[in-house]
Design an enzyme around this catalytic site. Structure first.
Site, mmCIF file in Angstrom:
data_model
loop_
_atom_site.group_PDB
_atom_site.id
_atom_site.type_symbol
_atom_site.label_atom_id
_atom_site.label_comp_id
_atom_site.label_asym_id
_atom_site.label_seq_id
_atom_site.Cartn_x
_atom_site.Cartn_y
_atom_site.Cartn_z
ATOM 1 N N GLY A 241 0.702 -1.138 0.141
ATOM 2 C CA GLY A 241 -0.090 -0.144 -0.166
ATOM 3 C C GLY A 241 0.857 1.386 -0.161
ATOM 4 N N SER A 242 0.494 2.645 0.548
ATOM 5 C CA SER A 242 0.929 3.485 0.468
ATOM 6 C C SER A 242 2.269 3.876 1.665
ATOM 7 C CB SER A 242 -0.474 5.264 0.864
ATOM 8 O OG SER A 242 -0.938 3.958 2.181
ATOM 9 N N GLY A 246 2.967 2.210 5.408
ATOM 10 C CA GLY A 246 4.245 0.805 5.712
ATOM 11 C C GLY A 246 5.125 1.804 6.684
ATOM 12 N N GLU A 263 5.922 -3.120 0.768
ATOM 13 C CA GLU A 263 5.821 -3.458 -0.765
ATOM 14 C C GLU A 263 4.859 -1.494 -1.006
ATOM 15 O OE1 GLU A 263 6.885 -4.537 -3.227
ATOM 16 O OE2 GLU A 263 7.527 -6.522 -2.446
HETATM 17 P P1 NAD Z 1 -3.041 2.286 1.412
HETATM 18 O O1 NAD Z 1 -2.068 2.347 1.900
HETATM 19 O O2 NAD Z 1 -4.420 2.859 1.915
HETATM 20 O O3 NAD Z 1 -4.346 0.931 1.726
HETATM 21 C C1 NAD Z 1 -3.165 -0.390 1.657
HETATM 22 C C2 NAD Z 1 -4.208 -1.419 2.589
HETATM 23 O O4 NAD Z 1 -3.324 -1.682 3.770
HETATM 24 C C3 NAD Z 1 -5.183 -1.374 2.816
HETATM 25 O O5 NAD Z 1 -6.211 -2.675 2.812
HETATM 26 C C4 NAD Z 1 -5.653 -0.613 3.955
HETATM 27 O O6 NAD Z 1 -6.426 -0.665 5.079
HETATM 28 C C5 NAD Z 1 -4.825 -1.650 4.984
HETATM 29 N N1 NAD Z 1 -4.181 -0.062 5.905
HETATM 30 C C6 NAD Z 1 -4.275 1.255 5.608
HETATM 31 N N2 NAD Z 1 -3.764 1.940 7.465
HETATM 32 C C7 NAD Z 1 -3.080 0.904 7.636
HETATM 33 C C8 NAD Z 1 -2.247 0.729 9.230
HETATM 34 N N3 NAD Z 1 -1.789 1.902 9.717
HETATM 35 N N4 NAD Z 1 -2.708 -0.607 9.456
HETATM 36 C C9 NAD Z 1 -2.946 -1.695 8.958
HETATM 37 N N5 NAD Z 1 -3.281 -2.044 7.398
HETATM 38 C C10 NAD Z 1 -3.439 -0.755 7.274
HETATM 39 O O7 NAD Z 1 -3.301 2.073 -0.774
HETATM 40 P P2 NAD Z 1 -4.369 2.215 -1.198
HETATM 41 O O8 NAD Z 1 -5.234 3.040 -1.590
HETATM 42 O O9 NAD Z 1 -4.958 0.575 -1.608
HETATM 43 O O10 NAD Z 1 -3.378 1.739 -2.408
HETATM 44 C C11 NAD Z 1 -2.365 2.683 -2.819
HETATM 45 C C12 NAD Z 1 -0.690 2.012 -3.233
HETATM 46 O O11 NAD Z 1 -0.106 1.354 -2.665
HETATM 47 C C13 NAD Z 1 0.330 3.244 -3.737
HETATM 48 O O12 NAD Z 1 0.949 4.176 -3.260
HETATM 49 C C14 NAD Z 1 1.002 2.084 -4.299
HETATM 50 O O13 NAD Z 1 2.253 2.740 -5.192
HETATM 51 C C15 NAD Z 1 0.897 1.303 -3.372
HETATM 52 N N6 NAD Z 1 1.150 -0.358 -4.165
HETATM 53 C C16 NAD Z 1 2.536 -0.449 -3.792
HETATM 54 C C17 NAD Z 1 2.868 -1.903 -5.279
HETATM 55 C C18 NAD Z 1 4.184 -2.298 -4.691
HETATM 56 O O14 NAD Z 1 4.084 -3.449 -4.824
HETATM 57 N N7 NAD Z 1 5.093 -1.512 -3.921
HETATM 58 C C19 NAD Z 1 1.555 -2.615 -5.247
HETATM 59 C C20 NAD Z 1 0.509 -1.709 -5.493
HETATM 60 C C21 NAD Z 1 0.027 -1.135 -4.256
#
Ligand code: NAD
Length: 509
Positions: A241-242, A246, A263
């Site tokens: 995710g974002s 992370g 990731e």
């Molecule tokens: P996001 O960070 O909003 O959410 C991702 C996941 O994390 C969701 O399931 C969310 O519920 C969970 N989450 C959020 N905060 C959390 C916390 N504090 N503790 C535990 N879980 C938590 O991301 P998004 O908007 O769904 O996806 C887009 C982002 O993901 C972009 O930044 C993109 O670059 C990144 N991404 C990275 C990869 C990679 O392999 N590097 C792949 C796909 C997406």
């Protein structure tokens, strides 16, 4: 260009129900956890999120299943993944429908996402007979050193909306053959495809006689993820995710000495040199920058082009951007579907306002589309922006189809610009000069986890390890030896002599 009319929310609801029905999922409706579609921006179903008690139950069941699974021979664990791959192939069309309905991907990319899942299953089945450890020469006579790889434990997979199914499969197929059990907390924006994947895995487990609880699904928002992050019984938290996410997850897992595999966001660039094949470059750039409506972690966000060819390349890209068909992702002629939400569109407009204030000039695109037909959806033209320098907004990841174009004079300058961002996921160079290509791939070149020549930044294959450096989190998933993150190694010293010589010549007793 705008492609054909959008489907209605009722059509999409019926199509989602049909796809789920074909897979065997009965949607239990009536809860307060919404499933939505970005195609219209509207509500599809009310599902039920996992409670604290559900999470506790899943973790306990997963721990119990691990005790059985860790001693199941790895090639037999591979049988489960083989069957999963077959079921994914059988339901490829239905699964792709769900990806389009929930994540807005065009048909070809949605099918590609499911193909990637099938591919990783094949890879993992092979891997189930190749979890090799090394034998190491001992300094002591009559001794042997060995490295043994053991299953790690319960793995929590937290995934993002933009690869709602493939990221789960990269983690799950590999973790399962490694002897781990998996608990999946998918994005709150894509619950339907996760119900489908969980169901197919449960069916595969039943058919091959694996414990049902080798996999558990927990629907919910970040609060559910946070419970998993803090649970000491979870050996590995694999979170996609974002970078914001992370930054929260990494330290919390580390504080309990757990393992995390992160990731995170990217801010990917391509360098285009004077010798580049521009036909190929234009094709690669447009796919990488505008594909998936700019919502891939590997989306091309910065184009660093040699000053001598900048005008020509910009002219060709502008023409290509003006021809991009935008709209209904189920229409085969569409190349750009919707953004995930109007919030994402607002973020995109905010970034464009900032870059304009910092001297950026819009070269093509950027207008909203289909606002009257679907006011709650977020269709937009991908946008090309010329910037004189790499300002703060250019150095951020805006998860939308914005491509910033910068000019350079020397390759050293281009590489310095390339690496001067916090993120380090994917990168590429378009050149026919072998020296330039090799410099870019060398230790003094791209600082990313993925560095390509004469293809764009997105669209990785599963055979290689996937992931990036710096704010991208440092994790590696999928192919190569990424499996080692899902196992623990033990070093064994075996004495088959009759004496007890100590290492380093130490004498005692
Ligand atoms: P996001 O960070 O909003 O959410 C991702 C996941 O994390 C969701 O399931 C969310 O519920 C969970 N989450 C959020 N905060 C959390 C916390 N504090 N503790 C535990 N879980 C938590 O991301 P998004 O908007 O769904 O996806 C887009 C982002 O993901 C972009 O930044 C993109 O670059 C990144 N991404 C990275 C990869 C990679 O392999 N590097 C792949 C796909 C997406």
């Amino acid at each position: 260009m705008t492609s054909t009319a959008l489907p209605t929310t009722d059509d999409l609801r019926a199509r989602a129900r049909a796809a789920l029905g074909n897979i065997g999922v009965d949607v239990a409706e009536g809860g307060g956890f919404p499933a939505r579609t970005p195609l219209t921006g509207e509500h599809l179903f009310g599902l039920t999120a996992a409670t604290e008690a559900d999470t506790e139950d899943a973790v306990a069941a997963s721990c119990a299943a691990f005790v059985i699974w860790r001693t199941t021979p790895a090639p037999r664990r591979g049988e489960l993944v083989r069957r999963l791959g077959e079921l994914l192939r059988e339901h490829k069309g239905d699964l792709a429908d769900l990806v389009t309905i929930e994540a807005g991907k065009i048909r070809s990319e949605a099918l590609g996402e499911i193909q990637e899942m099938i591919d990783i299953c094949h890879f993992a089945v092979g891997l189930s007979r190749q979890l090799y450890g090394r034998t190491i020469a001992s300094e002591r006579p009559g001794h042997r050193l060995a490295e043994t790889w053991h299953p790690l434990g319960v793995v929590a997979v937290i995934s993002a909306f933009n690869f709602p199914a493939a990221v789960w499969s990269w983690n799950t197929a590999v973790a399962l053959v490694c002897g781990d059990t998996v608990i999946w907390k998918p994005s709150e924006l894509t619950p339907l495809i996760s119900l489908a994947c969980d169901h197919l895995l449960a069916r595969a487990a039943e058919e091959v006689g694996a414990p049902r609880d080798v996999h558990r699904l927990l629907l919910g928002d970040r609060a559910v993820g946070e419970r998993l992050v803090d649970d000491r019984r979870i050996a590995l938290v694999s979170a996609t995710g974002s970078t914001r996410m992370g930054r929260e997850v990494g330290p919390r897992v580390a504080a309990r000495f757990g393992r995390s595999l992160l990731e995170l966001g990217g801010n990917n660039a391509a360098i285009v040199t004077p010798s580049a094949d521009l036909d190929l470059a234009v094709q690669g750039i447009v796919f990488a920058a505008a594909g998936t409506a700019g919502q891939r972690c590997t989306t091309l966000r910065r184009l660093i082009v040699h000053r001598d060819i900048a005008d020509t390349l910009i002219e060709r890209l502008t023409a290509a951007y003006e021809r991009l068909p935008i709209g209904n992702p189920f229409d085969d002629t569409t190349l750009v579907g919707p953004l995930i939400s109007t919030t994402a569109l607002d973020t995109m407009h905010g970034a464009l306002a900032r870059v304009r204030a910092q001297g950026g000039k819009i070269l093509a695109g950027g207008n909203r589309r289909l606002a009257e037909a679907a006011p709650a959806a977020a269709y937009t033209e991908p946008v090309l922006v010329h910037v004189g320098e790499q300002t703060d907004v250019v150095r951020e990841e805006t998860f939308a189809p914005i491509l910033y174009v910068l000019a350079y004079d020397t390759l050293d300058e281009a590489i310095a610009l390339h690496n001067d961002v916090p993120q380090g996921l994917s990168s590429s160079i378009f050149t026919r000069d072998q020296r330039e290509a090799e410099v870019f791939l060398s230790a003094a070149g791209s600082d990313c986890g993925i560095a390509n020549v004469n293809i764009g930044t997105s669209g990785a294959e599963i055979g290689g390890a996937f992931g990036g450096e710096k704010d991208t989190g440092g994790g590696r998933e999928s192919g190569s030896d990424a499996w080692k993150s899902y196992m623990r190694s033990a070093t064994n010293t075996i004495n088959y002599s009759t004496g007890l010589p100590l290492a380093q010549g130490v004498s005692f007793l």
